[in-house]
Design a protein around this motif. Sequence first.
Motif, mmCIF file in Angstrom:
data_model
loop_
_atom_site.group_PDB
_atom_site.id
_atom_site.type_symbol
_atom_site.label_atom_id
_atom_site.label_comp_id
_atom_site.label_asym_id
_atom_site.label_seq_id
_atom_site.Cartn_x
_atom_site.Cartn_y
_atom_site.Cartn_z
ATOM 1 N N LEU A 190 0.817 -1.207 0.000
ATOM 2 C CA LEU A 190 0.000 0.000 0.000
ATOM 3 C C LEU A 190 0.856 1.264 0.000
ATOM 4 C CD1 LEU A 190 -2.700 -1.222 2.517
ATOM 5 C CD2 LEU A 190 -3.120 -0.596 0.121
ATOM 6 N N ARG A 191 2.022 1.202 0.616
ATOM 7 C CA ARG A 191 2.896 2.381 0.690
ATOM 8 C C ARG A 191 3.793 2.516 -0.533
ATOM 9 N NH1 ARG A 191 4.039 0.539 5.996
ATOM 10 N NH2 ARG A 191 6.085 -0.131 5.230
ATOM 11 N N HIS A 192 4.110 1.413 -1.190
ATOM 12 C CA HIS A 192 5.147 1.435 -2.224
ATOM 13 C C HIS A 192 4.613 0.943 -3.567
ATOM 14 C CE1 HIS A 192 8.092 2.365 0.872
ATOM 15 N NE2 HIS A 192 7.614 1.368 1.582
ATOM 16 N N ARG A 193 3.514 1.516 -4.000
ATOM 17 C CA ARG A 193 2.912 1.138 -5.278
ATOM 18 C C ARG A 193 3.888 1.326 -6.435
ATOM 19 N NH1 ARG A 193 -0.299 4.657 -6.677
ATOM 20 N NH2 ARG A 193 -2.040 3.613 -7.711
ATOM 21 N N ASP A 194 4.610 2.453 -6.422
ATOM 22 C CA ASP A 194 5.532 2.747 -7.515
ATOM 23 C C ASP A 194 6.649 1.708 -7.587
ATOM 24 O OD1 ASP A 194 4.103 5.011 -8.208
ATOM 25 O OD2 ASP A 194 5.375 6.385 -7.074
ATOM 26 N N VAL A 195 7.174 1.320 -6.448
ATOM 27 C CA VAL A 195 8.269 0.346 -6.431
ATOM 28 C C VAL A 195 7.797 -0.998 -6.996
ATOM 29 C CG1 VAL A 195 9.870 -0.923 -4.958
ATOM 30 C CG2 VAL A 195 9.417 1.490 -4.508
ATOM 31 N N ILE A 196 6.586 -1.393 -6.667
ATOM 32 C CA ILE A 196 6.047 -2.651 -7.185
ATOM 33 C C ILE A 196 5.949 -2.603 -8.703
ATOM 34 C CG2 ILE A 196 3.972 -4.080 -7.305
ATOM 35 C CD1 ILE A 196 3.542 -3.419 -4.329
ATOM 36 N N ARG A 197 5.472 -1.493 -9.239
ATOM 37 C CA ARG A 197 5.359 -1.369 -10.697
ATOM 38 C C ARG A 197 6.742 -1.412 -11.351
ATOM 39 N NH1 ARG A 197 1.291 0.248 -14.041
ATOM 40 N NH2 ARG A 197 -0.013 0.965 -12.301
ATOM 41 N N VAL A 198 7.708 -0.743 -10.741
ATOM 42 C CA VAL A 198 9.065 -0.738 -11.282
ATOM 43 C C VAL A 198 9.660 -2.148 -11.250
ATOM 44 C CG1 VAL A 198 11.407 0.131 -10.913
ATOM 45 C CG2 VAL A 198 9.459 1.689 -10.721
ATOM 46 N N GLN A 199 9.483 -2.859 -10.156
ATOM 47 C CA GLN A 199 9.974 -4.229 -10.051
ATOM 48 C C GLN A 199 9.374 -5.107 -11.137
ATOM 49 O OE1 GLN A 199 11.993 -6.273 -8.151
ATOM 50 N NE2 GLN A 199 11.112 -8.178 -8.918
ATOM 51 N N ASP A 200 8.070 -5.003 -11.342
ATOM 52 C CA ASP A 200 7.394 -5.842 -12.332
ATOM 53 C C ASP A 200 7.882 -5.567 -13.746
ATOM 54 O OD1 ASP A 200 5.912 -7.063 -10.392
ATOM 55 O OD2 ASP A 200 4.075 -5.942 -10.763
ATOM 56 N N ARG A 201 8.131 -4.292 -14.045
ATOM 57 C CA ARG A 201 8.407 -3.923 -15.433
ATOM 58 C C ARG A 201 9.887 -3.778 -15.762
ATOM 59 N NH1 ARG A 201 5.198 1.180 -16.849
ATOM 60 N NH2 ARG A 201 6.760 2.104 -15.467
ATOM 61 N N ASP A 202 10.695 -3.338 -14.796
ATOM 62 C CA ASP A 202 12.049 -2.898 -15.127
ATOM 63 C C ASP A 202 13.171 -3.700 -14.475
ATOM 64 O OD1 ASP A 202 11.184 -0.749 -16.780
ATOM 65 O OD2 ASP A 202 10.719 0.430 -14.988
ATOM 66 N N LEU A 203 12.853 -4.809 -13.804
ATOM 67 C CA LEU A 203 13.910 -5.613 -13.187
ATOM 68 C C LEU A 203 14.961 -6.013 -14.212
ATOM 69 C CD1 LEU A 203 15.104 -7.190 -10.784
ATOM 70 C CD2 LEU A 203 13.592 -9.095 -11.406
ATOM 71 N N GLY A 204 14.547 -6.285 -15.442
ATOM 72 C CA GLY A 204 15.478 -6.709 -16.483
ATOM 73 C C GLY A 204 16.505 -5.660 -16.851
ATOM 74 N N ALA A 205 16.274 -4.389 -16.476
ATOM 75 C CA ALA A 205 17.219 -3.323 -16.784
ATOM 76 C C ALA A 205 18.333 -3.213 -15.748
ATOM 77 C CB ALA A 205 16.482 -1.982 -16.888
ATOM 78 N N VAL A 206 18.228 -3.958 -14.650
ATOM 79 C CA VAL A 206 19.283 -3.970 -13.639
ATOM 80 C C VAL A 206 20.462 -4.775 -14.188
ATOM 81 C CG1 VAL A 206 19.897 -4.753 -11.307
ATOM 82 C CG2 VAL A 206 17.645 -3.751 -11.743
#
Length: 218
Positions: free
Chosen positions: A114-130
């Motif tokens: 609930l607090r980190h909605r943005d982080v969840i979206r980033v993890q789902d979409r952009d993990l491959g860019a790490v």
Amino acid sequence: MVRMPTPHALSAAEPVTAREAAKAQRRQDLLDAAAELFAERGFESVRLEDIGAACGISGPGIYRHFRGKAAVLTQILETASHGLLDGGRAAVAGRPPGEEALEALIGFHADFALRHRDVIRVQDRDLGAVPEDERRDLVRVQRAYIDLWAEHIGHLHPEEDGAAAVFRAQAAFGLLNSTPRSVRRSPADRRARRPALIAMAWGALRAAHGLLLSTYAA
């Protein structure tokens, strides 16, 4: 917000002067702005200068905090991943294994989602860019968090194997991590949705063994 109140998220040498404190705050502001921009536009569509502009910091000034955009993304996901693992371990500490521990884990993860909605979206979409090495470390930490849940799910369903426990944990995560799409940013909506998130996660964890077997068969 990327900030998480966990031991890992704290620097080993906490700021002791006003200058150090201001630098740490600017770094945190950059991470928060980056998480929001990455979530909104995607990692590839955000420039380092965009992140700085959101915080009133010039492009060159950002390099005093991060060596590049990939380092910003890596830090966001490292903070979240270690924060979940450290926080999950703290949540179950001293609790009987099984249902009581799972109750603590569900509540902890619901609050994170609930607090980190943005982080969840980033993890789902952009993990491959790490970068690969850092991504491997992230996956290892995230797997340890899954295993923490699976350990206590195993006490809830002793008739099932470890793969089934991991399946149930992943199903619960899918429900809890739906917040970027199912919950608005307002504190009132977060409070209103929290009981439903918790109830749905329990539904995944308590589903009848026969239903799980039919899912595998399909």
